[in-house]
Design an enzyme around this catalytic site. Structure first.
Site, mmCIF file in Angstrom:
data_model
loop_
_atom_site.group_PDB
_atom_site.id
_atom_site.type_symbol
_atom_site.label_atom_id
_atom_site.label_comp_id
_atom_site.label_asym_id
_atom_site.label_seq_id
_atom_site.Cartn_x
_atom_site.Cartn_y
_atom_site.Cartn_z
ATOM 1 N N ARG A 100 54.098 18.839 21.720
ATOM 2 C CA ARG A 100 54.720 17.584 21.297
ATOM 3 C C ARG A 100 54.973 17.605 19.790
ATOM 4 N NH1 ARG A 100 52.797 13.567 24.974
ATOM 5 N NH2 ARG A 100 53.639 11.898 23.644
ATOM 6 N N THR A 109 52.152 10.158 12.594
ATOM 7 C CA THR A 109 52.245 9.842 14.014
ATOM 8 C C THR A 109 51.543 8.510 14.244
ATOM 9 O OG1 THR A 109 51.903 10.689 16.261
ATOM 10 C CG2 THR A 109 50.124 11.051 14.689
ATOM 11 N N HIS A 159 57.403 -4.584 32.616
ATOM 12 C CA HIS A 159 56.944 -3.637 31.600
ATOM 13 C C HIS A 159 57.570 -4.015 30.265
ATOM 14 C CE1 HIS A 159 60.819 -1.443 31.394
ATOM 15 N NE2 HIS A 159 60.864 -1.578 32.688
ATOM 16 N N ARG A 206 57.402 3.771 17.401
ATOM 17 C CA ARG A 206 57.193 4.768 16.352
ATOM 18 C C ARG A 206 56.375 4.186 15.200
ATOM 19 N NH1 ARG A 206 61.913 7.533 18.232
ATOM 20 N NH2 ARG A 206 61.208 7.970 20.355
ATOM 21 N N ALA A 207 55.393 4.931 14.745
ATOM 22 C CA ALA A 207 54.589 4.514 13.601
ATOM 23 C C ALA A 207 55.415 4.661 12.328
ATOM 24 C CB ALA A 207 53.329 5.369 13.507
#
Length: 570
Positions: free
Chosen positions: A449, A530, A10, A418-419
């Site tokens: 969220r 986001t 992963h 994270r953007a």
């Protein structure tokens, strides 16, 4: 130097370092479009991108490093397993070149190097905490100009990362890839409701004892590590422990609407309370580890990496810890970031990197696309668009000020989950309805969220109470009273926010967007930000990814390169 990350099937990735400087980095998931690139450790496409960015071939790379030991627990400095190397770097993508060997960098050392080497510090305490890698789940190290020296390690049988992820899975939030949801849910709970006495913070660290559930802390389990027998036993033990609290395993319902899976986004009070308890306990254990690392090293600087390093709330606790004057958290703190650490570590050993090195103050290390390429893609899809050039930020700010939501695709793709203003979804942070719309209809995820704010650094003292730069949206801060009033959509239920600060810069479209938004609204230069994706996909990478996600969502606009696209009209 080419570093390869994500060895455990992963989060595969690649990083290229030239003359001690990070030239390129990317996660394989962005190209495969399979979230976390699960069930594969091929880094081939990400590596091919990195080499193309530098204009070199694989044969020209001086050294390739992997961030794990394939022969664990037998020590090894190199790997000559041709089959494994071909699995990591498919020869078909590299002119059928097959490297004869790769350098082995122990997993936690790669994590430590990813945090310390690009921190700009000449000395720091280093804390690495994750699920497990090469048999280790937590490491305390001392970073100096000579590199990282390991001081203390905790075995996989004392894993805080596995503890945290089992709670998320027990509550039906998803598998190990969904642990971050627990952090958000914790903000709604009562941390005093439950006592988890099998995990105890202690001076210098913590102690995990699941004896009553069949796992003794002193039993020999190394032979159960690589085949996952211990991991399966551990999950069963934790499930029993949480069930004993009166919380049985929860399977969240899924329904189908118009061909789309719609998750059950609700939660029960006991679920939020357990999440809050677990979050606080994790923070207490991390605090003890950090104190020990600071004491052992005698420094006031702390560097953090490992999958647990993605926990913004915990990082906020560490940033506020007495004795921590400066904190650096690797923005790609998970296993993907090990590619950065592996490449920098071999560069240090070869004398190509001198510490302190160049500070990593941006995560914009991935692919970019010129206006011509983007225009061709838009034409292929038959989309009507406006070429606004330098006026794009002003136009987008105007749409956001009117309550619209926009996809924002500019420059090089970000490293990490994270953007950060390269592949973002943006909205006005004054309206909680915008947050709820993005969660429910754009991202198709749980309504509880949190979303994050991006703000110009000039506004940081008023909104987050400090002028300390926060470039990576990875450290939570307490929202100020002003923030609660003017950007309530970015303030979580527990009163925190996870900000990204941006320096004013007339050459940066992102900074100009924020400044224009403030000018047009008379409010602080802050927006809701986001990642540009929906729940089931990685962050968009290419213009085609962006157009596809935009088309499949109710976003009002797409700002891509110099072009602006509006739904139903130019």
């Amino acid at each position: 130097m080419l570093g390869l990350g994500g060895p455990y099937y992963h989060d595969a990735s690649a990083c290229l370092v030239i003359d001690g400087r990070i030239v390129a980095f990317a996660e394989e998931e962005r190209f495969s479009r399979r979230k976390h690139h699960k069930d594969s450790r091929s880094c081939a496409v990400a590596a091919a991108y990195c080499l193309a960015e530098a204009g070199i071939t694989l044969e020209e790379v001086d050294e390739i490093a992997i961030a794990f030991n394939p022969t664990w627990p037998t020590p090894s400095d190199t790997c000559t397993d041709a089959e494994l190397i071909a699995e990591l770097l498919d020869p078909a993508l590299f002119g059928h070149h097959r490297p004869r060997q790769v350098t082995v960098i122990e997993h936690h050392l790669a994590h430590a190097a990813s945090a310390f080497h690009p921190s700009g510090f000449d000395e720091a305490a280093v804390l690495v905490v994750d699920g497990s890698g090469d048999g280790v789940s937590a490491t305390l190290a001392h970073g100096t100009t000579s590199g990282c020296k390991v001081l203390r390690q905790f075995p996989f049988s004392q894993s805080l990362g596995w503890f945290y992820e089992t709670v998320a899975e027990h509550l039906g939030l998803g598998d190990w890839t969904s642990s971050g949801k627990l952090m958000g849910l914790a903000g709604y709970g009562n941390a005093d409701r439950y006592t988890l006495d099998f995990l105890t913070p202690t001076a210098g660290g913590y102690h995990l004892d699941l004896s009553r559930y069949g796992i003794h802390p002193d039993e020999s389990v190394d032979d159960q590590y690589t085949d996952l027998r211990y991991y399966r036993r551990l999950k069963a033990a934790y499930a029993a422990a949480y069930t004993d609290l009166g919380i049985p395993p929860h399977l969240r319902a899924r329904t189908y609407t118009g061909g789309r899976v719609v998750p059950d986004t609700g939660y029960r009070p006991e679920h939020a309370d357990l999440a809050a308890c677990v979050q606080r306990l994790l923070e207490q254990c991390l605090t003890e580890l950090a104190r020990e690392a600071l004491t052992l090293t005698g420094t006031t600087r702390l560097c953090v990496a490992g999958g647990v390093g993605l926990n913004c709330s915990a990082n906020g606790r560490l940033a506020a810890l007495h004795g921590v004057e400066e904190l650096f958290v690797q923005p790609a703190a998970g296993d993907a970031g090990c590619a950065i650490g592996a490449a920098l570590e071999v560069a240090l050993r070869r004398g190509d990197l001198a510490l302190p090195g160049t500070v990593m103050n941006t995560a914009a290390l991935g692919p970019s696309f010129d206006a011509g390429t983007i225009r061709t893609v838009l034409g292929d899809y038959g989309l009507a668009f406006q070429d606004l050039g330098e006026d794009l930020p002003t136009a987008v700010a105007g749409h956001l000020a009117l309550g619209r939501t926009a996809g924002w695709f500019q420059g090089r793709m970000e490293a990490g989950p994270r953007a950060l203003g390269r592949r973002s979804i943006l909205a006005d942070a004054q309206h909680t309805g915008a947050r709820d719309h993005i969660n429910a209809r754009v991202k198709h995820r749980e309504s509880w969220r949190p979303l994050a704010p991006v703000l110009l650094s000039d506004a940081a003292p008023d909104l987050i109470g400090t002028s300390t730069p926060h470039p990576f949206m990875i450290v939570a801060r307490q929202a100020t009273d002003i923030a609660r009033e003017v950007i309530p959509a970015a303030v979580h239920a527990d009163g925190t926010l996870r900000p990204q600060t941006v320096s004013p810069d007339d050459t940066d479209p992102y900074a100009r967007l924020l400044a224009s938004f403030a000018e047009q609204t008379g409010r602080p230069p802050a927006l809701l930000n986001t990642s540009f994706n929906h729940e089931a996909e990685p962050i968009v990478c290419t213009p085609r990814d962006a157009v596809a996600t935009f088309a499949a969502s109710p976003l009002d606009a797409l700002a891509i390169g110099p072009f602006l696209i509006r739904k139903g009209r130019p």
